[in-house]
Enzyme design. Sequence first.
Site, PDB file in Angstrom:
ATOM      1  N   SER A  13      42.220  29.348  49.987  1.00 19.97           N
ATOM      2  CA  SER A  13      41.890  30.786  49.398  1.00 19.97           C
ATOM      3  C   SER A  13      40.956  30.589  47.810  1.00 19.97           C
ATOM      4  CB  SER A  13      42.155  31.607  50.128  1.00 19.97           C
ATOM      5  OG  SER A  13      43.740  31.948  49.043  1.00 19.97           O
ATOM      6  N   SER A  14      40.423  31.364  47.137  1.00 22.63           N
ATOM      7  CA  SER A  14      39.863  31.661  46.439  1.00 22.63           C
ATOM      8  C   SER A  14      39.314  30.796  45.516  1.00 22.63           C
ATOM      9  CB  SER A  14      41.533  31.407  45.170  1.00 22.63           C
ATOM     10  OG  SER A  14      41.751  33.152  46.190  1.00 22.63           O
ATOM     11  N   LEU A  19      31.474  33.443  44.322  1.00 18.70           N
ATOM     12  CA  LEU A  19      30.515  33.518  43.432  1.00 18.70           C
ATOM     13  C   LEU A  19      29.613  32.482  43.770  1.00 18.70           C
ATOM     14  CD1 LEU A  19      30.286  33.541  40.221  1.00 18.70           C
ATOM     15  CD2 LEU A  19      31.882  32.361  39.839  1.00 18.70           C
ATOM     16  N   TYR A  54      46.746  45.354  44.299  1.00 19.28           N
ATOM     17  CA  TYR A  54      47.281  43.794  44.145  1.00 19.28           C
ATOM     18  C   TYR A  54      46.880  43.379  45.385  1.00 19.28           C
ATOM     19  CZ  TYR A  54      49.054  45.606  39.758  1.00 19.28           C
ATOM     20  OH  TYR A  54      49.529  46.846  38.684  1.00 19.28           O
ATOM     21  N   THR A 187      40.632  13.258  48.375  1.00 17.88           N
ATOM     22  CA  THR A 187      39.602  14.133  48.919  1.00 17.88           C
ATOM     23  C   THR A 187      40.082  14.181  50.362  1.00 17.88           C
ATOM     24  OG1 THR A 187      38.992  11.440  49.907  1.00 17.88           O
ATOM     25  CG2 THR A 187      38.207  12.417  47.657  1.00 17.88           C
ATOM     26  N   GLY A 354      41.924  54.991  38.830  1.00 16.78           N
ATOM     27  CA  GLY A 354      42.896  54.740  39.658  1.00 16.78           C
ATOM     28  C   GLY A 354      43.091  55.793  40.438  1.00 16.78           C
ATOM     29  N   CYS A 381      36.118  57.499  35.670  1.00 21.42           N
ATOM     30  CA  CYS A 381      37.344  58.217  36.182  1.00 21.42           C
ATOM     31  C   CYS A 381      38.512  58.943  36.602  1.00 21.42           C
ATOM     32  CB  CYS A 381      37.159  57.325  38.090  1.00 21.42           C
ATOM     33  SG  CYS A 381      37.210  58.188  39.112  1.00 21.42           S
ATOM     34  N   MET A 384      38.216  60.075  32.278  1.00 17.09           N
ATOM     35  CA  MET A 384      37.366  61.120  31.942  1.00 17.09           C
ATOM     36  C   MET A 384      38.269  62.497  32.817  1.00 17.09           C
ATOM     37  SD  MET A 384      34.386  63.201  33.610  1.00 17.09           S
ATOM     38  CE  MET A 384      34.021  64.841  34.140  1.00 17.09           C
ATOM     39  N   ARG A 469      38.830  61.531  44.874  1.00 16.69           N
ATOM     40  CA  ARG A 469      39.041  62.920  45.817  1.00 16.69           C
ATOM     41  C   ARG A 469      39.567  63.848  44.741  1.00 16.69           C
ATOM     42  NH1 ARG A 469      42.101  58.741  48.230  1.00 16.69           N
ATOM     43  NH2 ARG A 469      41.686  58.685  50.866  1.00 16.69           N
ATOM     44  N   HIS A 514      31.769  55.611  38.000  1.00 12.96           N
ATOM     45  CA  HIS A 514      31.595  54.383  37.530  1.00 12.96           C
ATOM     46  C   HIS A 514      30.330  53.488  37.221  1.00 12.96           C
ATOM     47  CE1 HIS A 514      36.181  54.180  39.458  1.00 12.96           C
ATOM     48  NE2 HIS A 514      35.572  55.228  40.244  1.00 12.96           N
ATOM     49  N   GLU A 516      30.219  51.035  36.513  1.00 17.81           N
ATOM     50  CA  GLU A 516      30.405  48.829  36.093  1.00 17.81           C
ATOM     51  C   GLU A 516      29.347  48.944  37.225  1.00 17.81           C
ATOM     52  OE1 GLU A 516      34.111  51.379  36.980  1.00 17.81           O
ATOM     53  OE2 GLU A 516      32.938  52.003  35.723  1.00 17.81           O
TER      54      GLU A 516
END
Length: 542
Positions: A13-14, A19, A54, A187, A354, A381, A384, A469, A514, A516
């Site tokens: 994976s990863s 991308l 996580y 390979t 968070g 969020c 603030m 929330r 958000h 970003e």
Amino acid sequence: MARFIFITGGVVSSLGKGLMAASLAALLQARGYRVRIRKFDPYLNVDPGTMSPYQHGEVYVTDDGAETDLDLGHYERFTGVPSRQSDNVTSGRIYQEIIAKERRGDYLGATVQVIPHVTDAIKNFARADTDGLDFVLCEIGGTVGDIESLPFMEAIRQLRNDVGRENAVFIHVTLVPFIAAAGELKTKPTQHSVRDLTSLGIQPDVLVCRCEQPLPDSERAKIALFCNVSKEAVIPALDASSIYGVPLQYHAEGLDDQVLAAFGIKDAPPPVLQRWEEIMERLDHPEGEVTIGVVGKYTGLKDAYKSLQEALVHGGIANRVTVNIKWLDAEMFEQGEDVAQQLEPMHGILVPGGFGERGSEGKIASVSFARKKKVPFFGICLGMQMACIESARSTGIDKASTTEFGPTTEPVVGLITEWDSPRGREIRAEGGDLGGTMRLGAFPARLSGNSHSAAIYGASEISERHRHRYEVNIHYREPLEKDGLVFAGMSPDGSLPEIVERPDHPWFVGVQFHPELKSKPFDPHPLFASFIEAAVKQSRLV
């Protein structure tokens, strides 16, 4: 009719399937084609909204309020095409819908099975809302051989037959590891992965081979021979200095040419790549650098703040500077670590979003440092909300807190139970379900005409994406503004604070949303561009 590109992964994976999908879509878009990218996730969660960062990294939120996989952030950042609810589906969502139909009796007494009911639902998802598109790229999460991905593999195998073999192409992303002791690239893992894929009825048309060393022609030929593809369709994928150099790198290796060739398209216009060349020129030849301290609680896994990390890079692109991010665990400031010692070298301080109380006092301490030392501060969020609590405490409201952390006599921040959304009036009961019950998606805000934020945006009305929330309690507006924390942006009905700022500070902005999530390398979000500009000025003072 749209053509389909199915992207699978093997060996480990990863490997960067998301991308790769985003880069290929950007290359096709650069040739004038209309594209959309979708993600199939095999896990049984309905969406990643209730998963720990996580476990899964950040949750990416769309305009229409979907909580989705972080790869959709890559898709948007590379193509500029806004993602939608229909662009991400999980096994959990598929099974939830099928079971609901079965309970209603929609299947008219039939035995409900993986084939055809589950596979048909997956195919319907892939083909929905594709009018007006030239290419639909579908990334299959997980790795070939995972038991949970088998229904998705069967569905895309069937779908190629449904749409016609000339309208579907399979790309398989694999690993070609370098064994240092032998000094060789191997390979065999790729050969085994392709064998597993073909055993499921899928023969890849293009292989993308992730490797740490250049892939020699002899090894490409070997992979081509054993995997039944042309040598030109074996695409090396080495690490890049920046993810924004990946489209140029893939184009140089011929990825987009091979995909178009697999479709039998011979007259495609050449790609216009100036956008990506300009981005890389700015990244490779910066005129300075700044260091931003990000004080959060998930700093052990950078993917938990993936969009935030990229938005800071975009702010650097806008200002032609390198942005060095210093990840700081907020809890260390609660365990005796000297706040000033850690934060004084920073040219800007950012407290991100968070959930939960852990690290909150460390975040508040960081806000206090930024306010008193006049260091550029950006709160997002929860960041603030911590800025508002810090301001309230500085005015003498010592017990200022948020009901998210438990009962409090001074709820500067409280649970929002009702709000208006594009979907109508939404209500959340305290103690109710956690999944999909937040204020999610794009909401409008109105900015004060003389505010710093309005000047940054160059507009008095904006739309930004939310995921929370709890809201700052409007009843505390008067004492907070007396302390100098101005409510610069509000919801259209004036009930929900969206932006706070300090006019007496070089750069101090907190936002409930958000930003970003909407930033792109070729269109940096104005708040991030302005924040990094302020950090550049701060760097000249240090």
